[in-house]
Design an enzyme around this catalytic site. Structure first.
Site, mmCIF file in Angstrom:
data_model
loop_
_atom_site.group_PDB
_atom_site.id
_atom_site.type_symbol
_atom_site.label_atom_id
_atom_site.label_comp_id
_atom_site.label_asym_id
_atom_site.label_seq_id
_atom_site.Cartn_x
_atom_site.Cartn_y
_atom_site.Cartn_z
ATOM 1 N N GLU A 320 0.832 -1.210 0.000
ATOM 2 C CA GLU A 320 0.000 0.000 0.000
ATOM 3 C C GLU A 320 0.865 1.257 0.000
ATOM 4 O O GLU A 320 1.077 1.880 1.041
ATOM 5 C CB GLU A 320 -0.946 0.005 1.211
ATOM 6 C CG GLU A 320 -2.071 -1.009 1.121
ATOM 7 C CD GLU A 320 -3.104 -0.853 2.224
ATOM 8 O OE1 GLU A 320 -2.815 -0.156 3.224
ATOM 9 O OE2 GLU A 320 -4.201 -1.418 2.092
ATOM 10 N N GLU A 412 -6.755 -7.175 -1.276
ATOM 11 C CA GLU A 412 -7.182 -6.967 0.107
ATOM 12 C C GLU A 412 -8.521 -6.239 0.129
ATOM 13 O O GLU A 412 -8.700 -5.235 -0.563
ATOM 14 C CB GLU A 412 -6.122 -6.139 0.844
ATOM 15 C CG GLU A 412 -6.317 -6.042 2.342
ATOM 16 C CD GLU A 412 -5.131 -5.334 3.000
ATOM 17 O OE1 GLU A 412 -3.980 -5.706 2.698
ATOM 18 O OE2 GLU A 412 -5.358 -4.406 3.781
#
Length: 495
Positions: A320, A412
């Site tokens: 991320e 995710e």
């Protein structure tokens, strides 16, 4: 309590104070809409025969019965030496392809590889037989082989001084293997590749993988055991597991050797169960992936060197990215991908996107910055993350548009807020799942652990109690919901 995952960051312009207000204002979780009736993976055919190890020809091993869970009257405990073996005689009514499954237990943490030969010819060299968590935890390693009509010899020979695992039986399905070599996701689909905007199998057909992400393996390795992975593969019917290795926060940088070895082991465990494995370089803070570029080169060089011949991997090279421009993320990817390709030319690579893998939405951008300036590499996909209770139409619409222009993998997501906690928005989550099914966007859900928050699928204490892993008695509401959706039938076209 173990350190929580660091989710408290702004998303979509929502600051920490506003996020707290959002959490306080959440209402009770709505009832989960019903999932379609689950369809189990193909069962063995009527031609499948179980050959007990205790009735086979044993060389440098002993028949024992001191570890429960075996079938028949016992199992074979290999002598700890290279060359110890078990040899079965398998009868086939006609020549052709057969599915072979060796049931075993390995109570150590070390892989105990074996050569599998059929009629003297090696069909699997140094086949992995990784740790299963306990000598009473049994699982199967499957492969396919060509048999002749009549009697065939199938031999499993230890290739290291540790000997083989404890072997319970061999199941041979002599009616032949399904297309692609077995009923597991990897058996059917084989080596994956990116074709256009889709993830495609060995037949060049677009597919969708569905599965779970682990929590950080520095905090929750006890949730990733032989038993829990057996449940994920065979009870949940998952196609893929994401191995989440944090870099900071007590992870890789504190002990590179320990965490690299742990990832090696988990790859072998996924492989033995016919699941795909995403190797997740879980960089989170600092948010610039270039901070860890040298570490990433070292790690992925070793992973690619050791596992290049496997057909069940995907490499996620930046979990991320945050606080950086897309140009910085792109630069990182274009420096790391060639290092991986020196050793592994075939495995798809997943590239994180800006603003916590939101395709830039959480920083006020969108997918156009990637469409107009893509990573200069082939066989890659871009990642997108969402949390249904926080990420509504702007995120949803961006994903929908992006998937028509870019190859996307949702590595995710959760049914809660972006903290991984709070109430579940099952209705919004279902909208996302329906969209991903319609566009064949593969996904893994966060997270396969017993973390105290609502997003962890297991109730607290489940992992330390070693289950129960199957069924729903140990699951939180989000766990029940996501298990139901993973268990529905796959659609893996082969022609």
């Amino acid at each position: 309590m173990k350190p929580p995952r660091n989710w408290l960051r702004p998303l979509g312009g929502v600051g920490t104070v506003a996020a707290a207000a959002l959490l306080i204002g959440l209402t009770a979780a709505p009832s989960a809409p019903a999932a379609p009736a689950p369809a189990e993976r193909p069962a063995t055919s009527a031609a499948a025969t179980v050959y007990e190890a205790e009735n086979a020809t044993v060389s440098q091993g002993a028949v024992e019965s001191n570890h429960r869970g075996y079938t028949g009257s016992g199992f074979v405990n290999y002598t700890n030496t290279t060359g110890s073996s078990v040899e079965w005689t398998v009868n086939a009514a006609k020549a052709g392809s057969a599915s072979l499954a060796i049931r075993f237990a390995n109570g150590t943490s070390a892989n105990r590889p074996m050569n599998i030969t059929v009629n003297g010819a090696t069909v699997a060299a140094n086949r992995a037989f990784p740790g299963t968590g306990a000598w009473t935890t049994w699982t199967t390693a499957s492969l396919t082989a060509e048999l002749k009509a009549g009697a065939n010899t199938v031999k499993a020979t230890a290739t290291t001084a540790n000997g083989g695992p404890n072997v319970d039986s061999l199941t041979a399905d002599t009616e032949g293997a399904p297309p692609g070599g077995g009923g597991t996701p990897v058996g059917v689909n084989g080596q994956l590749t990116v074709c256009g905007t889709k993830l495609c199998n060995q037949y060049g057909k677009p597919i969708q993988l569905r599965g779970m992400s682990t929590h950080g393996i520095q905090w929750y390795p006890q949730c990733v055991t032989g038993g829990s992975l057996d449940a994920l593969a065979n009870d949940w019917n998952a196609d893929v597991v994401r191995i989440s290795m944090y870099i900071q926060e007590g992870g890789y940088e504190t002990n590179p050797r320990k965490f690299t070895d742990l990832v090696h082991t988990m790859i072998e465990q996924a492989t033995a169960r016919g699941m795909y494995a995403i190797v997740d370089w879980h960089m989170l803070s600092p948010g610039d992936p270039n901070h860890n570029l040298a570490r990433a080169k070292t790690f992925f060089t070793e992973i690619a060197q050791r596992h290049a011949n496997k057909t069940n991997l995907l490499y996620e090279i930046a979990n991320e990215p945050s606080g950086v421009s897309w140009a910085r993320v792109k630069s990182y990817a274009e420096q790391l991908i060639p290092v991986i390709r020196q050793h592994d030319a075939d495995t798809p690579i997943l590239v994180g996107t800006r603003a916590w893998s939101s395709l830039g939405v959480s920083d006020g951008a969108d997918e156009t910055e990637i469409v107009n300036n893509p990573v200069n590499a082939s066989n890659i996909m871009y990642t997108f993350h969402f949390y249904a209770a926080s990420h509504h139409d702007e995120y949803f619409n961006t994903l929908s548009r992006a998937a028509d222009k870019l190859p996307i993998f949702v590595t995710e997501f959760g049914t809660q807020t972006y903290t991984g906690d709070g109430g579940n928005d099952f209705a919004m989550a279902q909208r996302y799942l329906d969209l991903m099914a319609s566009k064949k966007i593969s996904w893994t859900s966060w997270n396969y652990s017993d973390d105290s928050r609502s997003g962890a699928v297991f109730k607290p204490g489940t992992c330390n109690s070693n289950g129960p892993w199957t069924g729903t008695s140990s699951l939180k509401p989000a766990g029940v919901w996501i298990r139901d959706r993973i268990r529905t039938a796959d659609s893996f076209p082969t022609r």
